[in-house]
Design an enzyme around this catalytic site. Structure first.
Site, mmCIF file in Angstrom:
data_model
loop_
_atom_site.group_PDB
_atom_site.id
_atom_site.type_symbol
_atom_site.label_atom_id
_atom_site.label_comp_id
_atom_site.label_asym_id
_atom_site.label_seq_id
_atom_site.Cartn_x
_atom_site.Cartn_y
_atom_site.Cartn_z
ATOM 1 N N GLY A 38 4.187 3.724 0.565
ATOM 2 C CA GLY A 38 2.867 3.158 0.265
ATOM 3 C C GLY A 38 2.914 1.640 0.291
ATOM 4 N N HIS A 39 3.879 1.066 -0.432
ATOM 5 C CA HIS A 39 4.037 -0.393 -0.399
ATOM 6 C C HIS A 39 4.282 -0.890 1.033
ATOM 7 C CE1 HIS A 39 5.650 0.593 -4.557
ATOM 8 N NE2 HIS A 39 4.716 -0.279 -4.845
ATOM 9 N N LYS A 151 -4.696 3.980 -4.048
ATOM 10 C CA LYS A 151 -4.275 4.877 -5.123
ATOM 11 C C LYS A 151 -4.694 4.278 -6.473
ATOM 12 C CE LYS A 151 -0.124 5.506 -6.846
ATOM 13 N NZ LYS A 151 0.018 5.622 -8.280
ATOM 14 N N VAL A 178 -1.126 6.385 0.738
ATOM 15 C CA VAL A 178 -0.080 7.021 1.545
ATOM 16 C C VAL A 178 0.484 8.192 0.745
ATOM 17 C CG1 VAL A 178 2.151 6.687 2.672
ATOM 18 C CG2 VAL A 178 0.452 4.850 2.702
ATOM 19 N N ARG A 189 6.479 6.149 -9.866
ATOM 20 C CA ARG A 189 6.672 7.025 -11.025
ATOM 21 C C ARG A 189 7.028 8.462 -10.614
ATOM 22 N NH1 ARG A 189 2.503 3.540 -13.525
ATOM 23 N NH2 ARG A 189 3.477 2.540 -15.331
#
Lengths: 280, 280
Positions: A38-39, A151, A178, A189
């Site tokens: 995602g990052h 998100k 993502v 997490r």
């Protein structure tokens, strides 16, 4: 390319003000590290649209509540740096908490209403911490574009409001969530989850999909759709923090679902709190 | 020179970002208008040190309490403009309240502790309003240097803390209090005073001078010095809001007066609230 690592606020400000004079677009990806796909999708988006890219890695203490997972939050700077080295990241800003909140620190930014709903109900000081640290980072990095994943949908809405209200020059670029192959939204997490919990964690995304299907089949009553979603999570052994169907700009609950309504959920799988959301 | 008058935030941002690319130092004097010699001393200081000067005139609603003098606060834009035309002021930023706080506005900046003492006791939301509007103005004007008078001493300390904490690039230039010939600190609120009140208003400055004299004669107990000052104001028919002897940086009361201690007072003369301060 190996990014230049910046440890102090003063050095980052020096670099940023240098670049400011050179023109060109500075892209910024604020993170708490322990990077995942995602990052990295944000980094790629920044790389595509900007002349230089700054990624910050800072586990911001002020956005954690007293009983939350600040100490346990996963950290692996070497791994993060290796991942970022695969992209055109110019600078990794990696300050200490003391750099960001030196002794005598006293200033906090509150975004009313938007910070009090959804995740703000169980995390009453969370968005105050987010708003404050991001305002600091915008000033330090002098970002033109800041890339954030949907998100954390509420976070984006809070920060867009802050930027508009306080007349910051940075603009947020919203990037899609993502997901893992099975649909679980990527999150640092997720590493807290046991194998069994990892399987059950899917129920959050499934529940949101079920809500969307119900809407597509004609159901427009938010309470009924929320019940469907909550029931599914219960059946999977998760505990519901909230499911809400809200206006995408005001984050206020809608009287009737319609195209554009945002459905957001937060659930506990074991001790791990996960969030996800979906647009109708 | 006749300054260019800017009515909208968008135009001011456009001008500021243009100048930012040209380098040079932007000086900024934020005011609520109804200018007097104190403001003009700030304008002259800005003119001397900067390549261009922006003066804002905005009676900021958010720094007035519900029972304060927002509606009555004196305004005279034409006169202000005439005064400013005698100096090298490039821009007068003169926004409406709707420009600064459009519908849906939600973001507020709090500087803890420093905002709660002194004037913050009787004006609990005042410095929140000041901090917020000045943060907005710093972003809009992109000031390098911001010129402020020491009459509003607490305001300067609050804003210096805000600037350091949130990593703003603007620096405050502290300018000395400008006084009438008899010693009364200049203030737009002095126009509220009747002739008789104008005479009595001098007691505030006299009291602070008496406090300093007591210190110079060896008195170091803050309570005793505060009593001397309060008594003088009572004797002149004024009502004391506070007299405090504080550390110049933390604004906390000092156990013992020493060189550098700041003595601040707020008094009511009739219905008019006046402030003043003095350094030991």
């Amino acid at each position: 390319m190996r990014p230049h690592i910046v440890h102090t606020v003063a050095e980052m400000i020096g670099i940023a003000s240098q670049h400011r004079r050179e023109r060109g677009v500075t892209g910024f990806v604020p993170t708490m590290g322990y990077l995942h796909e995602g990052h990295l999708s944000l980094v790629r988006a920044a790389e595509e649209r900007c002349d230089r890219v700054v990624v910050s890695i800072f586990v911001n203490p002020s956005q954690f509540g007293p009983n939350e997972d600040l100490a346990a939050y996963p950290r692996d700077f070497d791994r993060d740096l290796e991942l970022l080295s695969q992209y055109g990241v110019n600078y990794v800003f990696f300050p200490t908490p003391e750099q960001m909140y030196p002794e005598g620190y006293k200033t906090w930014i509150e975004v009313d209403e938007l910070s009090a709903v959804l995740c703000g109900k169980t995390r009453p000081t969370h968005f105050r911490g987010v708003a404050t640290v991001v305002a600091k980072l915008m000033n330090i990095v002098e970002a033109d574009l800041m890339f954030m994943g949907e998100k954390d949908y509420q976070q984006i809405v809070v920060l867009e409001r802050l930027i508009a209200d306080l007349n910051f020059h940075t603009r947020i670029v919203r990037c899609p969530i993502v997901r893992e192959q099975d649909g679980l939204a990527m999150s640092s997490r997720n590493r807290y989850l046991s194998d069994d919990e990892r399987d059950r964690a899917l129920c959050l995304q499934q529940a949101l999909q079920m809500g969307r299907t119900a809407f597509e089949n004609g159901m427009t009553n938010p309470a009924r759709v929320r019940n469907i979603m909550a029931e599914h999570v219960h059946n999977c052994g998760g505990e519901v923090d909230y499911f809400e169907c809200v206006d995408p700009d005001t984050l206020q609950g809608v009287p009737e679902l319609q195209s554009g309504t945002r459905m957001l959920g937060a659930v506990y799988i074991g001790k791990t709190r996960l969030i996800d959301n979906i647009a109708l």
